[in-house]
Write a protein that holds these residues in place. Sequence first.
Motif, PDB file in Angstrom:
ATOM      1  N   HIS A  57       0.840  -1.199   0.000  1.00  0.00           N
ATOM      2  CA  HIS A  57       0.000   0.000   0.000  1.00  0.00           C
ATOM      3  C   HIS A  57       0.878   1.254   0.000  1.00  0.00           C
ATOM      4  O   HIS A  57       0.602   2.215  -0.734  1.00  0.00           O
ATOM      5  N   LEU A  58       1.948   1.247   0.799  1.00  0.00           N
ATOM      6  CA  LEU A  58       2.833   2.417   0.859  1.00  0.00           C
ATOM      7  C   LEU A  58       3.541   2.630  -0.477  1.00  0.00           C
ATOM      8  O   LEU A  58       3.755   3.775  -0.898  1.00  0.00           O
ATOM      9  N   ALA A  59       3.911   1.529  -1.146  1.00  0.00           N
ATOM     10  CA  ALA A  59       4.583   1.656  -2.443  1.00  0.00           C
ATOM     11  C   ALA A  59       3.645   2.295  -3.478  1.00  0.00           C
ATOM     12  O   ALA A  59       4.093   3.061  -4.349  1.00  0.00           O
ATOM     13  N   GLN A  60       2.352   2.003  -3.372  1.00  0.00           N
ATOM     14  CA  GLN A  60       1.386   2.595  -4.305  1.00  0.00           C
ATOM     15  C   GLN A  60       1.080   4.045  -3.946  1.00  0.00           C
ATOM     16  O   GLN A  60       0.929   4.897  -4.822  1.00  0.00           O
ATOM     17  N   THR A  61       0.995   4.304  -2.646  1.00  0.00           N
ATOM     18  CA  THR A  61       0.620   5.651  -2.194  1.00  0.00           C
ATOM     19  C   THR A  61       1.778   6.631  -2.324  1.00  0.00           C
ATOM     20  O   THR A  61       1.573   7.807  -2.680  1.00  0.00           O
ATOM     21  N   LEU A  62       2.989   6.151  -2.034  1.00  0.00           N
ATOM     22  CA  LEU A  62       4.160   7.025  -2.021  1.00  0.00           C
ATOM     23  C   LEU A  62       5.269   6.425  -2.890  1.00  0.00           C
ATOM     24  O   LEU A  62       6.347   6.045  -2.408  1.00  0.00           O
ATOM     25  N   PRO A  63       5.059   6.320  -4.214  1.00  0.00           N
ATOM     26  CA  PRO A  63       6.111   5.751  -5.067  1.00  0.00           C
ATOM     27  C   PRO A  63       7.321   6.680  -5.142  1.00  0.00           C
ATOM     28  O   PRO A  63       7.176   7.911  -5.131  1.00  0.00           O
ATOM     29  N   VAL A  64       8.495   6.096  -5.199  1.00  0.00           N
ATOM     30  CA  VAL A  64       9.727   6.895  -5.269  1.00  0.00           C
ATOM     31  C   VAL A  64       9.687   7.787  -6.511  1.00  0.00           C
ATOM     32  O   VAL A  64       9.304   7.355  -7.603  1.00  0.00           O
ATOM     33  N   GLY A  65      10.042   9.049  -6.316  1.00  0.00           N
ATOM     34  CA  GLY A  65      10.075  10.023  -7.395  1.00  0.00           C
ATOM     35  C   GLY A  65       8.799  10.838  -7.526  1.00  0.00           C
ATOM     36  O   GLY A  65       8.787  11.868  -8.211  1.00  0.00           O
ATOM     37  N   ALA A  66       7.721  10.391  -6.848  1.00  0.00           N
ATOM     38  CA  ALA A  66       6.447  11.107  -6.970  1.00  0.00           C
ATOM     39  C   ALA A  66       6.413  12.298  -6.011  1.00  0.00           C
ATOM     40  O   ALA A  66       7.052  12.290  -4.951  1.00  0.00           O
ATOM     41  N   TYR A  67       5.659  13.333  -6.389  1.00  0.00           N
ATOM     42  CA  TYR A  67       5.432  14.474  -5.499  1.00  0.00           C
ATOM     43  C   TYR A  67       4.099  14.265  -4.767  1.00  0.00           C
ATOM     44  O   TYR A  67       3.118  13.807  -5.360  1.00  0.00           O
ATOM     45  N   ARG A  68       4.102  14.579  -3.501  1.00  0.00           N
ATOM     46  CA  ARG A  68       2.908  14.432  -2.687  1.00  0.00           C
ATOM     47  C   ARG A  68       2.753  15.631  -1.742  1.00  0.00           C
ATOM     48  O   ARG A  68       3.738  16.256  -1.336  1.00  0.00           O
ATOM     49  N   ILE A  69       1.504  15.916  -1.423  1.00  0.00           N
ATOM     50  CA  ILE A  69       1.222  16.878  -0.345  1.00  0.00           C
ATOM     51  C   ILE A  69       1.004  16.055   0.916  1.00  0.00           C
ATOM     52  O   ILE A  69       0.177  15.131   0.935  1.00  0.00           O
ATOM     53  N   ILE A  70       1.734  16.390   1.961  1.00  0.00           N
ATOM     54  CA  ILE A  70       1.731  15.593   3.196  1.00  0.00           C
ATOM     55  C   ILE A  70       1.366  16.507   4.363  1.00  0.00           C
ATOM     56  O   ILE A  70       1.866  17.636   4.464  1.00  0.00           O
ATOM     57  N   SER A  71       0.492  15.995   5.236  1.00  0.00           N
ATOM     58  CA  SER A  71       0.062  16.794   6.384  1.00  0.00           C
ATOM     59  C   SER A  71      -0.021  15.912   7.627  1.00  0.00           C
ATOM     60  O   SER A  71      -0.525  14.785   7.568  1.00  0.00           O
ATOM     61  N   GLY A  72       0.484  16.409   8.721  1.00  0.00           N
ATOM     62  CA  GLY A  72       0.466  15.678   9.985  1.00  0.00           C
ATOM     63  C   GLY A  72       1.320  16.400  11.008  1.00  0.00           C
ATOM     64  O   GLY A  72       1.832  17.502  10.754  1.00  0.00           O
ATOM     65  N   LYS A  73       1.493  15.792  12.171  1.00  0.00           N
ATOM     66  CA  LYS A  73       2.286  16.436  13.220  1.00  0.00           C
ATOM     67  C   LYS A  73       3.775  16.223  12.949  1.00  0.00           C
ATOM     68  O   LYS A  73       4.252  15.090  12.872  1.00  0.00           O
TER      69      LYS A  73
END
Length: 699
Positions: A111-127
């Motif tokens: 699941h993590l490999a699909q959600t956060l593939p290497v090289g991809a840009y993501r918006i991330i929010s948390g503490k």
Amino acid sequence: MRPSILDPLFASATTLSGVGPKLGKVLDRFLGDEMRPARVIDLMFHLPTGAVDRRPSPSIAEAPIGDIATFAARVSEHRPAPAGKKAPYRIIVEDETGDVTLVFFHADSRHLAQTLPVGAYRIISGKLELWEGMRQMVHPERILDPKLAATLPAFEPVYPLTEGIGARVMMRIAQAAAERCPDMPEWQDAGFLAKSDFPSFHAAIEALHHPADRKAAEGDTVARRRIGYDELLASQIALALVRRQQKKIAGRATTGDGGLRFRIQSALPFELTEGQRKAIADIHSDMAKPERMLRLLQGDVGSGKTVVALMAMAAAAEAGRQSVLMAPTEILARQHAERLAPLAEQAGLKLALLTGREKGAGRRQVLEGLADGSIDIAVGTHALFQEGVAFHDLALAVVDEQHRFGVHQRLLLGSKGEAVDVLVMTATPIPRTLSLTWFGDMDISILSEKPAGRKPIVTRAISSERYDEVVGAIGRAVENGQQVYWVCPLVQESDTLDVAAAQERYEALREIFGDKVGLLHGQMPGREKDAAMAAFVAGQTRILVSTTVIEVGVDVPNASVMVIEHAERFGLAQLHQLRGRIGRGSAASTCLLLYKGPLGPIAEARLTIMRETEDGFRIAEEDLRLRGEGEVLGTKQSGSPDWRIARPETDGDLLAAARDDARLLIERDPHLETPRGQAIRVLLYLFERDVAIRLLRAG
């Protein structure tokens, strides 16, 4: 008769997308009641109490440490846990200013490999936190493709939760409920709206569920005050219609020869107080008049209101008529029935219990007895005013703990007979500054004395660090034959509040005291509640661990010790109600307020007042003063859970305006026939004061 414009709001919550039977049952327990399931309107009025700031930081370097941070970054590396080890799965994300390690425990690597593939840009929010000098974020709350950036609100509302519903699900379904809100006809005076700068009802609901900043969710905004004023106006119009109907419709004189009252008074194991005698005289005088009685009996905890009510019901029976006594909970209704039955029996009165639990032949027998007049007194819960319940000749409706009921429920009971007299009782002392507005349609009797023989209760505040000493003290009390209440604020441990859970405390005390410990909380089935209470009353259990279900009315004379855990989290009125469960027997009693420090100034002031006085009226005034200074505890501790949005302790100006507006409106448009009057009808149904419409039809 409800206006069709409101039908989408009064539909079941399960009509909302994503609310299936399982989630629906959770919502029923949380927002419904024993009479109905949760509805869309319950979710629409379930408002946020705060908001999370998810505005993006320009870069990782500028993201706030120790707080919620939102940033855009590129996934640069996955670091799975070494084989055979319980280490977390780590993912490195970065921008040109720095990097952050995302940490996942018990991770699904695919699941993590699909959600956060290497090289991809993501918006991330948390503490965002520092760990050994490096930025890290454990289980980010949001991970989005940049294309979906617009779906992440700058300020995400935070809603009150219950077990079985997560924060994101609650936000989604509450906002979906708000979207069902139609454009309402405007029921407010145009001049008042402009002067107050109030938005429309629809715009106010939208603003409350989509806060523009933190203050919009936490503060006293024009949107919140608009909806609060609507609610107050609906309440005041209902009261104004009651007043008008009281003057318009003749009552029936109910007089008796005093024989039953004499038998009851002779059977009492104590002398009536002067306050009780005066209240009884006032009530009997009201009942004997040709006008309908609408009287509030206000007495502090343990002042003997129930005996006064029984004497009033006996007067009705002397005239060959019937009475009902309605309590807010099944536990309290059953206790009333058990306490009143012996006195009623000695006087030759037939008393029956009717709650939602009575089924089958037993229920039919009670309904038949009420219909043919063979039952003199019915004691019960909301079940008493269901449509299938009919009375032969109902003279008097007694409503216990008025602050648990709405005016519309009070009116429903009053509509069960011809010109029914209504006696409302409350053990919650009401500040003088509010009593005329809450109960402006009533005459008021006050019981200020306690029955002779009641001893003062010693109240102490003790730090939770001395928990072991408290356990030792209750052990000695149990050895000396005393019984103990131990009250906790939650049923099960919460992930967000560091408070003791009743279940956990029960298990801990049971390890020490064994079968002497019982458990009682609102989520237990009715029969289990009854069994737990019966075991405590009989002395089979000596320590009862409970939530605030025992706040109102439960009476065990041998219970002389009360421990209130996390007392700093309770309101003054609730602390006073809980303390009132002890001190009812001949033994000296002690209330221990177990708190977790450090205390804030308001919490400290509350505990100080509790140590200084048992005077409920002084406590009520202090409670209002403290909450008026900024710490609003919510309607369940304000003394009026019937109000969902309005805050009587801070909305004094709105209360006064609503009362004046309602009086003027009814004078000008007594049948609500003008365009504004028609809109007011929608308002009354919206806030479930629609029993007032029945008064209009009756008039």
